[in-house]
Design a protein around this motif. Structure first.
Motif, mmCIF file in Angstrom:
data_model
loop_
_atom_site.group_PDB
_atom_site.id
_atom_site.type_symbol
_atom_site.label_atom_id
_atom_site.label_comp_id
_atom_site.label_asym_id
_atom_site.label_seq_id
_atom_site.Cartn_x
_atom_site.Cartn_y
_atom_site.Cartn_z
ATOM 1 N N MET A 1 -29.904 -51.179 -6.753
ATOM 2 C CA MET A 1 -30.055 -51.992 -7.942
ATOM 3 C C MET A 1 -31.536 -52.105 -8.270
ATOM 4 S SD MET A 1 -28.069 -53.826 -9.917
ATOM 5 C CE MET A 1 -28.271 -55.016 -11.187
ATOM 6 N N ALA A 2 -31.869 -51.870 -9.502
ATOM 7 C CA ALA A 2 -33.252 -51.965 -9.946
ATOM 8 C C ALA A 2 -33.673 -53.430 -10.012
ATOM 9 C CB ALA A 2 -33.412 -51.320 -11.310
ATOM 10 N N LYS A 3 -34.964 -53.649 -10.007
ATOM 11 C CA LYS A 3 -35.458 -55.013 -10.115
ATOM 12 C C LYS A 3 -35.031 -55.603 -11.450
ATOM 13 C CE LYS A 3 -39.544 -54.536 -7.239
ATOM 14 N NZ LYS A 3 -40.998 -54.598 -7.204
ATOM 15 N N LEU A 4 -34.616 -56.838 -11.410
ATOM 16 C CA LEU A 4 -34.117 -57.505 -12.609
ATOM 17 C C LEU A 4 -35.212 -57.630 -13.661
ATOM 18 C CD1 LEU A 4 -31.528 -58.722 -13.650
ATOM 19 C CD2 LEU A 4 -32.269 -60.925 -12.796
ATOM 20 N N ALA A 5 -36.461 -57.779 -13.223
ATOM 21 C CA ALA A 5 -37.571 -57.899 -14.165
ATOM 22 C C ALA A 5 -37.731 -56.632 -14.993
ATOM 23 C CB ALA A 5 -38.867 -58.205 -13.418
ATOM 24 N N LEU A 6 -37.536 -55.465 -14.358
ATOM 25 C CA LEU A 6 -37.664 -54.198 -15.079
ATOM 26 C C LEU A 6 -36.537 -54.021 -16.088
ATOM 27 C CD1 LEU A 6 -38.730 -51.826 -12.189
ATOM 28 C CD2 LEU A 6 -40.167 -52.838 -13.944
ATOM 29 N N ILE A 7 -35.338 -54.453 -15.711
ATOM 30 C CA ILE A 7 -34.194 -54.362 -16.619
ATOM 31 C C ILE A 7 -34.413 -55.273 -17.826
ATOM 32 C CG2 ILE A 7 -31.723 -54.781 -16.839
ATOM 33 C CD1 ILE A 7 -31.524 -54.036 -13.839
ATOM 34 N N ASN A 8 -34.916 -56.488 -17.564
ATOM 35 C CA ASN A 8 -35.188 -57.435 -18.647
ATOM 36 C C ASN A 8 -36.309 -56.950 -19.555
ATOM 37 O OD1 ASN A 8 -33.202 -59.109 -17.699
ATOM 38 N ND2 ASN A 8 -34.592 -60.393 -16.535
ATOM 39 N N LYS A 9 -37.334 -56.332 -18.968
ATOM 40 C CA LYS A 9 -38.446 -55.806 -19.755
ATOM 41 C C LYS A 9 -37.955 -54.715 -20.701
ATOM 42 C CE LYS A 9 -42.298 -55.106 -17.514
ATOM 43 N NZ LYS A 9 -43.369 -54.483 -16.702
ATOM 44 N N GLN A 10 -37.053 -53.873 -20.209
ATOM 45 C CA GLN A 10 -36.474 -52.818 -21.045
ATOM 46 C C GLN A 10 -35.670 -53.414 -22.196
ATOM 47 O OE1 GLN A 10 -37.011 -49.681 -21.074
ATOM 48 N NE2 GLN A 10 -35.363 -48.929 -22.336
ATOM 49 N N ALA A 11 -34.928 -54.481 -21.913
ATOM 50 C CA ALA A 11 -34.125 -55.133 -22.952
ATOM 51 C C ALA A 11 -35.005 -55.726 -24.043
ATOM 52 C CB ALA A 11 -33.247 -56.210 -22.334
ATOM 53 N N THR A 12 -36.127 -56.330 -23.662
ATOM 54 C CA THR A 12 -37.023 -56.897 -24.672
ATOM 55 C C THR A 12 -37.671 -55.789 -25.497
ATOM 56 O OG1 THR A 12 -38.784 -57.032 -23.025
ATOM 57 C CG2 THR A 12 -37.530 -59.034 -23.446
ATOM 58 N N ARG A 13 -37.979 -54.665 -24.847
ATOM 59 C CA ARG A 13 -38.531 -53.531 -25.600
ATOM 60 C C ARG A 13 -37.533 -53.021 -26.627
ATOM 61 N NH1 ARG A 13 -40.957 -50.357 -20.535
ATOM 62 N NH2 ARG A 13 -42.932 -51.440 -20.383
ATOM 63 N N GLU A 14 -36.259 -52.929 -26.230
ATOM 64 C CA GLU A 14 -35.230 -52.455 -27.159
ATOM 65 C C GLU A 14 -35.102 -53.390 -28.357
ATOM 66 O OE1 GLU A 14 -31.783 -52.097 -24.687
ATOM 67 O OE2 GLU A 14 -32.462 -50.206 -23.821
ATOM 68 N N LYS A 15 -35.193 -54.695 -28.120
ATOM 69 C CA LYS A 15 -35.131 -55.660 -29.216
ATOM 70 C C LYS A 15 -36.320 -55.500 -30.155
ATOM 71 C CE LYS A 15 -32.604 -59.166 -26.633
ATOM 72 N NZ LYS A 15 -32.713 -60.455 -25.929
ATOM 73 N N LEU A 16 -37.525 -55.310 -29.587
ATOM 74 C CA LEU A 16 -38.727 -55.142 -30.403
ATOM 75 C C LEU A 16 -38.659 -53.869 -31.237
ATOM 76 C CD1 LEU A 16 -41.867 -56.217 -28.376
ATOM 77 C CD2 LEU A 16 -41.277 -56.894 -30.669
ATOM 78 N N VAL A 17 -38.170 -52.800 -30.642
ATOM 79 C CA VAL A 17 -38.040 -51.533 -31.374
ATOM 80 C C VAL A 17 -37.089 -51.708 -32.548
ATOM 81 C CG1 VAL A 17 -37.158 -49.176 -31.210
ATOM 82 C CG2 VAL A 17 -38.679 -50.039 -29.466
ATOM 83 N N ALA A 18 -35.962 -52.382 -32.315
ATOM 84 C CA ALA A 18 -34.993 -52.607 -33.387
ATOM 85 C C ALA A 18 -35.569 -53.506 -34.472
ATOM 86 C CB ALA A 18 -33.723 -53.229 -32.804
#
Length: 100
Positions: free
Chosen positions: A1-18
């Motif tokens: 399992m990847a670090k939760l912080a990295l998963i959350n960081k990716q999610a915020t990036r996806e929101k910003l891109v959208a």
């Protein structure tokens, strides 16, 4: 399992891109060959002021189950380990794990 912080960081990036997708596309259109050099420079300056994480190239593919970033298979949206285990269990439609 990847670090939760990295998963959350990716999610915020996806929101910003959208969020900035339309603005980004409009600025890219202004930077075309047909525009004047002044318009191009103004568009570049506006683009430079946008947040870095609003750029689509900063996104990274991650496994939808574990969040792993390496060994990602885009056909399934999973990492290679998850594809192997799900294929062994027969949970991936159209995929059969061979054994001999």
């Amino acid at each position: 399992m990847a670090k939760l912080a990295l998963i959350n960081k990716q999610a915020t990036r996806e929101k910003l891109v959208a969020k900035h997708a339309k603005k980004n596309a409009a600025l890219k259109a202004k930077m075309s060959v047909n525009s004047t050099p002044e318009e191009r420079m103004a568009a570049m300056k506006k683009m430079a002021k946008m947040p870095r994480n609003a750029n689509k190239t900063r996104l990274h593919n991650r496994c939808s189950i574990t969040g792993r970033s390496r060994g990602f298979l885009s056909m399934f949206g999973l990492c290679r380990q998850q594809v192997r285990t799900l294929a062994s269990e027969g949970k991936l439609p159209g995929v059969r794990k061979s054994s001999w």
